[in-house]
Design a protein around this motif. Structure first.
Motif, PDB file in Angstrom:
ATOM      1  N   ASN A   8       0.860  -1.130   0.098  1.00 36.21           N
ATOM      2  CA  ASN A   8      -0.133   0.133  -0.211  1.00 36.21           C
ATOM      3  C   ASN A   8       0.830   1.239   0.051  1.00 36.21           C
ATOM      4  OD1 ASN A   8      -2.990  -0.960   0.367  1.00 36.21           O
ATOM      5  ND2 ASN A   8      -1.797  -2.239   1.862  1.00 36.21           N
ATOM      6  N   PHE A   9       0.815   2.043  -1.165  1.00 35.47           N
ATOM      7  CA  PHE A   9       1.580   3.256  -1.041  1.00 35.47           C
ATOM      8  C   PHE A   9       0.548   4.408  -0.831  1.00 35.47           C
ATOM      9  CE2 PHE A   9       4.313   0.731  -3.632  1.00 35.47           C
ATOM     10  CZ  PHE A   9       5.596   1.178  -3.477  1.00 35.47           C
ATOM     11  N   ASP A  10       0.623   4.905   0.458  1.00 39.38           N
ATOM     12  CA  ASP A  10      -0.245   5.837   1.086  1.00 39.38           C
ATOM     13  C   ASP A  10       0.260   7.301   0.349  1.00 39.38           C
ATOM     14  OD1 ASP A  10      -1.293   3.619   2.394  1.00 39.38           O
ATOM     15  OD2 ASP A  10      -1.981   4.933   3.988  1.00 39.38           O
ATOM     16  N   GLY A  11      -0.580   8.110   0.455  1.00 37.61           N
ATOM     17  CA  GLY A  11      -0.078   9.746  -0.027  1.00 37.61           C
ATOM     18  C   GLY A  11       0.151  10.224   1.264  1.00 37.61           C
ATOM     19  N   LEU A  12       1.327  10.709   1.297  1.00 39.74           N
ATOM     20  CA  LEU A  12       1.769  11.741   2.236  1.00 39.74           C
ATOM     21  C   LEU A  12       1.222  12.893   2.532  1.00 39.74           C
ATOM     22  CD1 LEU A  12       3.530  12.016   4.753  1.00 39.74           C
ATOM     23  CD2 LEU A  12       5.545  12.357   3.454  1.00 39.74           C
ATOM     24  N   ILE A  13       0.034  13.226   3.167  1.00 41.71           N
ATOM     25  CA  ILE A  13      -0.656  14.487   3.031  1.00 41.71           C
ATOM     26  C   ILE A  13       0.204  15.589   3.267  1.00 41.71           C
ATOM     27  CG2 ILE A  13      -2.455  15.749   4.459  1.00 41.71           C
ATOM     28  CD1 ILE A  13      -3.442  13.012   5.188  1.00 41.71           C
ATOM     29  N   GLY A  14       0.192  16.752   2.330  1.00 45.37           N
ATOM     30  CA  GLY A  14       0.848  17.707   2.092  1.00 45.37           C
ATOM     31  C   GLY A  14       0.514  19.087   3.174  1.00 45.37           C
ATOM     32  N   PRO A  65       3.907  14.216  -1.203  1.00 41.57           N
ATOM     33  CA  PRO A  65       3.004  15.367  -1.672  1.00 41.57           C
ATOM     34  C   PRO A  65       3.790  15.999  -2.839  1.00 41.57           C
ATOM     35  CG  PRO A  65       4.246  16.253   0.156  1.00 41.57           C
ATOM     36  CD  PRO A  65       4.580  14.756   0.002  1.00 41.57           C
ATOM     37  N   LEU A  66       2.922  16.568  -3.827  1.00 36.73           N
ATOM     38  CA  LEU A  66       3.244  17.381  -5.126  1.00 36.73           C
ATOM     39  C   LEU A  66       3.649  18.782  -4.653  1.00 36.73           C
ATOM     40  CD1 LEU A  66       0.782  15.935  -7.623  1.00 36.73           C
ATOM     41  CD2 LEU A  66       3.124  15.053  -6.925  1.00 36.73           C
ATOM     42  N   SER A 105      -4.791  17.551  -2.743  1.00 32.29           N
ATOM     43  CA  SER A 105      -5.826  16.319  -3.214  1.00 32.29           C
ATOM     44  C   SER A 105      -5.041  15.089  -3.700  1.00 32.29           C
ATOM     45  CB  SER A 105      -6.640  16.526  -4.285  1.00 32.29           C
ATOM     46  OG  SER A 105      -6.201  17.284  -5.481  1.00 32.29           O
ATOM     47  N   SER A 106      -3.682  15.355  -3.984  1.00 28.93           N
ATOM     48  CA  SER A 106      -2.859  14.160  -4.202  1.00 28.93           C
ATOM     49  C   SER A 106      -2.625  13.357  -3.440  1.00 28.93           C
ATOM     50  CB  SER A 106      -1.443  14.524  -4.967  1.00 28.93           C
ATOM     51  OG  SER A 106      -0.622  15.158  -3.788  1.00 28.93           O
ATOM     52  N   MET A 107      -2.682  13.680  -1.935  1.00 31.99           N
ATOM     53  CA  MET A 107      -2.677  12.744  -0.961  1.00 31.99           C
ATOM     54  C   MET A 107      -3.773  11.560  -1.344  1.00 31.99           C
ATOM     55  SD  MET A 107      -5.165  15.270   1.382  1.00 31.99           S
ATOM     56  CE  MET A 107      -6.266  14.392   2.637  1.00 31.99           C
ATOM     57  N   TRP A 108      -4.832  11.642  -2.035  1.00 22.61           N
ATOM     58  CA  TRP A 108      -5.588  10.541  -2.351  1.00 22.61           C
ATOM     59  C   TRP A 108      -4.884   9.495  -3.310  1.00 22.61           C
ATOM     60  CZ3 TRP A 108      -9.002  15.070  -1.560  1.00 22.61           C
ATOM     61  CH2 TRP A 108      -9.403  15.209  -0.318  1.00 22.61           C
ATOM     62  N   THR A 109      -4.045   8.785  -2.939  1.00 21.61           N
ATOM     63  CA  THR A 109      -3.194   7.981  -3.965  1.00 21.61           C
ATOM     64  C   THR A 109      -4.104   6.989  -4.763  1.00 21.61           C
ATOM     65  OG1 THR A 109      -2.281   6.698  -2.517  1.00 21.61           O
ATOM     66  CG2 THR A 109      -1.105   8.595  -3.164  1.00 21.61           C
ATOM     67  N   ALA A 110      -5.311   6.791  -4.412  1.00 21.93           N
ATOM     68  CA  ALA A 110      -6.039   5.805  -5.088  1.00 21.93           C
ATOM     69  C   ALA A 110      -6.419   6.390  -6.435  1.00 21.93           C
ATOM     70  CB  ALA A 110      -7.286   5.415  -4.336  1.00 21.93           C
ATOM     71  N   ASN A 111      -6.228   7.681  -6.461  1.00 21.89           N
ATOM     72  CA  ASN A 111      -6.285   8.288  -7.980  1.00 21.89           C
ATOM     73  C   ASN A 111      -4.929   8.516  -8.526  1.00 21.89           C
ATOM     74  OD1 ASN A 111      -8.732   9.984  -6.040  1.00 21.89           O
ATOM     75  ND2 ASN A 111      -9.553   8.838  -7.583  1.00 21.89           N
TER      76      ASN A 111
END
Length: 440
Positions: A8-14, A65-66, A105-111
């Motif tokens: 699971n590659f989670d998004g690191l919330i920015g 995060p981006l 919103s890149s934190m939601w890496t399911a997308n």
């Protein structure tokens, strides 16, 4: 059969996590628009969820995060001068655009992408296609930087194939793994890939947008070199979309041989289940688990994000484990259903509740925060090691978050030019921990 793991590659919330209310069709995003966010708490909550899964023996990765604000977006919109001048002008004349440029919103890496493991592809490589996210402006800007991140992490061309986003046209609208499910007997064996779409190419819709087109799903499957008899294309129900299920993962989640879904998830439920049974013939015995409308109203399922949960095979458990948000526990109908689910003899035997409230208030639960990447041991060794989490790395990331993130952020704060510097410095420090300085 190769030994493989679902990583699971989670998004690191920015650091720019805020409640901008930018996502049409996302009820939580709209309801909390303009509220005060806590980026520090959000990132710490996400990292604690990762820590919990590591403690259960799972392999955990992270995507950084981006860069925010996205000055390229603002310059493309005609703003110029120094960074401070651009932010000042945008805040006065185009505050909605400035919110989009700051979106975390890149934190939601399911997308972030759609992923097909090497067991399913003709060339025996793991394939990832970055989602174009073309329906929403604040997300359509993500794909160039997301692709750069994926290439940095999955750089071994013998093991991985990273595809850029599909054309930025409504007919190719692609929202990534949030509309994709892989079923199998075990992670290392050939599986069946489900692609859920909301509309045909060229089809217009009334009401909330149907974000995934069938053409996009078909294009990804072709690009990944999947076998046609192991792919199933399923139409999401209009009723679910209009109720606020902007992605399929709001009403459905799957793992191994099990698909957990709401009664209203699919337009032709019986046809979809029959198609999955045909595609899985000879591979595994498909186990559908349907949540009846009479037991969990669709409104409760979406508000509580029952299905936007992680469905996992944990080493110490005989049955699957559902990692659900605390909102599921706090909603009467979903809590009662989960209690009955665990007491049954079905494939899901345990529910764990995770606190990701900061993400939930913006419309993303535990499943939104992760991109599932099935990887063999050799593929894990071949990817960038800095993004694979352990307790020490999580501690380091949390130290950066505590030091550099604000504990309150209102949309009006985005007009502060100093905040742009804070975001840049925080991201650079995080990339240093992950050994991804090349993305600065």
């Amino acid at each position: 059969m190769s030994v493989a793991h679902e990583v699971n590659f989670d998004g690191l919330i920015g650091p720019s996590h805020n409640y901008g209310g930018l996502s049409d069709g996302n009820l939580a995003s709209a309801a909390n628009a303009g509220d005060i966010a806590n980026p520090r708490e959000a990132a710490l909550q996400g990292l604690e969820k990762m820590r919990m899964l590591i403690a259960h023996g799972l392999v955990q990765g992270v995507l950084p995060p981006l860069p925010r604000p996205n000055f390229d977006l603002l310059v493309s919109a005609g703003f110029g001068g120094t960074d401070a001048q651009i932010i000042e002008a945008a805040s006065k004349t185009a505050p909605g655009l400035l919110k989009a440029a700051y979106s975390a919103s890149s934190m939601w890496t399911a997308n972030a992408a759609t992923v097909s493991p090497s067991a399913d592809t003709r060339d025996g490589r793991l394939h990832l296609t970055t989602a174009n996210l073309s329906t929403m402006l604040h997300r359509a800007q993500e794909h160039p930087d997301t692709t750069a991140s994926l290439i940095s992490i999955f750089s071994n061309d013998e093991k991985f194939a990273v595809h850029g986003a599909l054309p930025m046209h409504p007919d190719f609208s692609d929202e990534g793994a949030a509309n994709h499910v892989r079923l199998c007997s075990s992670h290392g064996e050939e599986g069946v890939e489900l692609f859920v779409y909301g509309r045909e190419a060229g089809e217009s819709t009334i009401g909330f947008p149907s974000r995934q087109s069938k053409l996009a799903s078909e294009s990804v499957a072709r690009g990944h070199g999947l076998k046609s008899n192991r792919c199933v294309f399923i139409r999401q129900s209009r009723a679910a979309i209009d109720a606020g299920a902007f992605h399929n993962d709001v009403v459905s989640v799957g793992a191994l041989d099990t698909l957990f879904f709401h009664e209203l998830a699919f337009e032709d439920r019986n046809g979809a289940l029959d198609a999955i049974r045909r595609a899985s013939s000879g591979l595994f015995d498909f186990k559908p688990v349907m949540v009846p409308l009479a037991e969990v109203p669709i409104e409760d399922a979406i508000r509580a994000y029952l299905f936007n949960s992680q469905l996992l095979k944990m080493p110490e458990e005989d049955r699957l484990v559902l990692v659900a948000p605390t909102e599921t526990e706090n909603t009467v109908s979903t809590r009662a259903y989960c209690e009955r689910l665990v007491e049954s003899n079905g494939p899901i035997g345990k529910v764990i509740y995770a606190d990701v409230r900061q993400s939930m208030r913006n419309g993303g639960g535990p499943a939104c925060l992760r991109l599932r990447v099935v990887m063999t041991d050799d593929e894990i060794d071949a990817c960038h090691q800095g993004v694979l989490m352990d307790e020490e790395t999580i501690d380091e990331l949390q130290e950066v978050v505590r030091r550099t993130y604000r504990d309150r952020l209102a949309p009006a704060d985005l007009a502060d030019p100093l905040f742009a510097n804070e975001c840049r410095e925080a991201r650079e420090a995080l990339l240093g921990v992950l050994d991804l300085e090349g993305l600065c």
